[in-house]
Design a protein around this motif. Sequence first.
Motif, PDB file in Angstrom:
ATOM      1  N   ILE A  76       0.852  -1.182   0.000  1.00  0.00           N
ATOM      2  CA  ILE A  76       0.000   0.000   0.000  1.00  0.00           C
ATOM      3  C   ILE A  76       0.890   1.235   0.000  1.00  0.00           C
ATOM      4  N   PRO A  77       0.710   2.165  -0.956  1.00  0.00           N
ATOM      5  CA  PRO A  77       1.505   3.401  -0.903  1.00  0.00           C
ATOM      6  C   PRO A  77       1.314   4.119   0.427  1.00  0.00           C
ATOM      7  N   LEU A  78       2.370   4.762   0.903  1.00  0.00           N
ATOM      8  CA  LEU A  78       2.316   5.407   2.210  1.00  0.00           C
ATOM      9  C   LEU A  78       1.280   6.510   2.284  1.00  0.00           C
ATOM     10  N   ARG A  79       0.953   7.135   1.159  1.00  0.00           N
ATOM     11  CA  ARG A  79      -0.013   8.238   1.208  1.00  0.00           C
ATOM     12  C   ARG A  79      -1.451   7.751   1.256  1.00  0.00           C
ATOM     13  N   THR A  80      -1.645   6.422   1.284  1.00  0.00           N
ATOM     14  CA  THR A  80      -2.995   5.885   1.397  1.00  0.00           C
ATOM     15  C   THR A  80      -3.637   6.306   2.719  1.00  0.00           C
ATOM     16  N   ASN A  81      -4.862   6.782   2.647  1.00  0.00           N
ATOM     17  CA  ASN A  81      -5.605   7.159   3.844  1.00  0.00           C
ATOM     18  C   ASN A  81      -6.882   6.361   4.031  1.00  0.00           C
ATOM     19  N   ALA A  82      -7.282   5.627   3.002  1.00  0.00           N
ATOM     20  CA  ALA A  82      -8.507   4.838   3.124  1.00  0.00           C
ATOM     21  C   ALA A  82      -8.462   3.658   2.171  1.00  0.00           C
ATOM     22  N   LEU A  83      -9.095   2.574   2.593  1.00  0.00           N
ATOM     23  CA  LEU A  83      -9.275   1.393   1.756  1.00  0.00           C
ATOM     24  C   LEU A  83     -10.761   1.122   1.619  1.00  0.00           C
ATOM     25  N   HIS A  93     -22.655  -8.254  -8.618  1.00  0.00           N
ATOM     26  CA  HIS A  93     -23.523  -7.467  -7.750  1.00  0.00           C
ATOM     27  C   HIS A  93     -22.839  -7.308  -6.392  1.00  0.00           C
ATOM     28  N   VAL A  94     -22.843  -6.098  -5.871  1.00  0.00           N
ATOM     29  CA  VAL A  94     -22.204  -5.833  -4.595  1.00  0.00           C
ATOM     30  C   VAL A  94     -23.072  -6.398  -3.477  1.00  0.00           C
ATOM     31  N   LEU A  95     -22.507  -7.346  -2.748  1.00  0.00           N
ATOM     32  CA  LEU A  95     -23.225  -7.943  -1.626  1.00  0.00           C
ATOM     33  C   LEU A  95     -23.017  -7.158  -0.345  1.00  0.00           C
ATOM     34  N   ALA A  96     -21.840  -6.539  -0.189  1.00  0.00           N
ATOM     35  CA  ALA A  96     -21.549  -5.740   1.005  1.00  0.00           C
ATOM     36  C   ALA A  96     -20.329  -4.878   0.694  1.00  0.00           C
ATOM     37  N   SER A  97     -20.206  -3.776   1.409  1.00  0.00           N
ATOM     38  CA  SER A  97     -19.064  -2.887   1.210  1.00  0.00           C
ATOM     39  C   SER A  97     -18.762  -2.140   2.501  1.00  0.00           C
ATOM     40  N   ALA A  98     -17.529  -1.648   2.586  1.00  0.00           N
ATOM     41  CA  ALA A  98     -17.104  -0.889   3.769  1.00  0.00           C
ATOM     42  C   ALA A  98     -15.902  -0.046   3.391  1.00  0.00           C
ATOM     43  N   VAL A  99     -15.613   0.968   4.216  1.00  0.00           N
ATOM     44  CA  VAL A  99     -14.439   1.814   4.045  1.00  0.00           C
ATOM     45  C   VAL A  99     -13.611   1.727   5.322  1.00  0.00           C
ATOM     46  N   LEU A 100     -12.309   1.438   5.166  1.00  0.00           N
ATOM     47  CA  LEU A 100     -11.392   1.396   6.290  1.00  0.00           C
ATOM     48  C   LEU A 100     -10.517   2.635   6.256  1.00  0.00           C
ATOM     49  N   SER A 101     -10.522   3.407   7.347  1.00  0.00           N
ATOM     50  CA  SER A 101      -9.726   4.624   7.427  1.00  0.00           C
ATOM     51  C   SER A 101      -8.452   4.371   8.210  1.00  0.00           C
ATOM     52  N   ARG A 102      -7.362   5.008   7.755  1.00  0.00           N
ATOM     53  CA  ARG A 102      -6.094   4.872   8.456  1.00  0.00           C
ATOM     54  C   ARG A 102      -6.202   5.509   9.835  1.00  0.00           C
ATOM     55  N   PRO A 103      -5.761   4.818  10.877  1.00  0.00           N
ATOM     56  CA  PRO A 103      -5.785   5.421  12.217  1.00  0.00           C
ATOM     57  C   PRO A 103      -4.813   6.585  12.305  1.00  0.00           C
ATOM     58  N   GLN A 104      -5.041   7.468  13.229  1.00  0.00           N
ATOM     59  CA  GLN A 104      -4.230   8.668  13.353  1.00  0.00           C
ATOM     60  C   GLN A 104      -2.824   8.392  13.847  1.00  0.00           C
ATOM     61  N   ALA A 105      -2.636   7.344  14.611  1.00  0.00           N
ATOM     62  CA  ALA A 105      -1.305   7.073  15.166  1.00  0.00           C
ATOM     63  C   ALA A 105      -1.120   5.574  15.330  1.00  0.00           C
ATOM     64  N   GLY A 106       0.160   5.188  15.347  1.00  0.00           N
ATOM     65  CA  GLY A 106       0.498   3.814  15.668  1.00  0.00           C
ATOM     66  C   GLY A 106       0.204   2.851  14.533  1.00  0.00           C
ATOM     67  N   THR A 107       0.341   1.570  14.836  1.00  0.00           N
ATOM     68  CA  THR A 107       0.104   0.506  13.871  1.00  0.00           C
ATOM     69  C   THR A 107      -1.194  -0.226  14.174  1.00  0.00           C
ATOM     70  N   LEU A 108      -2.127   0.476  14.793  1.00  0.00           N
ATOM     71  CA  LEU A 108      -3.376  -0.169  15.175  1.00  0.00           C
ATOM     72  C   LEU A 108      -4.081  -0.756  13.962  1.00  0.00           C
ATOM     73  N   PRO A 109      -4.496  -2.007  14.043  1.00  0.00           N
ATOM     74  CA  PRO A 109      -5.227  -2.588  12.914  1.00  0.00           C
ATOM     75  C   PRO A 109      -6.664  -2.088  12.881  1.00  0.00           C
ATOM     76  N   THR A 110      -7.236  -2.041  11.701  1.00  0.00           N
ATOM     77  CA  THR A 110      -8.653  -1.718  11.548  1.00  0.00           C
ATOM     78  C   THR A 110      -9.317  -2.890  10.854  1.00  0.00           C
TER      79      THR A 110
END
Length: 337
Positions: A76-83, A93-110
């Motif tokens: 993932i490029p470092l400038r990525t802020n959302a997946l 057909h889309v069965l489900a979707s979501a957006v993952l945002s980069r946390p503000q600090a640390g390596t916390l998983p989302t």
Amino acid sequence: MRFPVLPSLSIVSLLAPLALAACVSMPLLMPGEHSSPLAGAEASSAHRETSRPTLSGTVTVTVAWPERRDYRSQAIPLRTNALTVQVLDTSNHVLASAVLSRPQAGTLPTTANLSVPAGPNRLVVVKAYQEQVPGFDSLPLAQGSATVTVEPSSEVTADLTLVPADMPEILSIPANGAPLSSIAIDGSGFEGWGQPVEVRFGGILAPYVSGTESRLSVVVPSDAEDGPITVKADGLTATSSESFRIIRGLSLSPESAVASAGARIDYALSAIDRHGASIPEPNVAWFFEQTYPILPPPPGTPASILLDGHFTPGSTGSYEIRIVAGRLVATASVTVN
């Protein structure tokens, strides 16, 4: 412009740490599932098919975001802020979707937990964006997909490899250089997007990097090793197709000479690597200095010339011929009568 450089750190896998899991559970039988024995087998089967609810499971996507200040390798490029995460069926057909945002600090998983109907060939698509809230006109920086089959009462996992849309590329490097010499690396995609650009020589981190998106000026580290050069920009790595050789020793021949003014002296330059093997066409700079007399020669005296290892003194006196490659220096003396 100048990019900051961080201390050497261990390199981890180039793949982004994306983990996906899908699990489903068998629902309880609905009223009427145990039909009357008087009913025919076909009627009972049809009744079960129409009354059974759709089996659903959960697709879980977890991203362990690396800390930008640690500048660790990732797809993932470092400038990525959302997946963005989507789960699609075989008809797209889309069965489900979501957006993952980069946390503000640390390596916390989302984590995103998506409830989807069970079934074969569920396509999981993940795309990386610079925008924190991607729009319809947003262009993905990287994307990847994986197919999973969700079976009742089972779990399934799949690994995703995100493929960047644009990668840095090294087009040319010099063939050799000495420790602490400055070299140029030409290519494309060397923009750090606010993050440090990292250059390594045989795995050893360069102490200084500056330049532009297409050309870098780099100081060869004192403990550099022979091998390919790598450039890491925006978290993505490019590797040179050719190896870079480190000059470990220099010498000039003849070391001393006596000549007349206007007579040319030809010098042989020798460069070796750490194993004593000869390095052809070493990258060095040539200099000369008149050590005696110190005063300028009289007007009309021809100028002394040093060009590609050929020295022609213009006046009598003593001279020093010097070659320099980074921290390496070799000298020779000339007496002109």
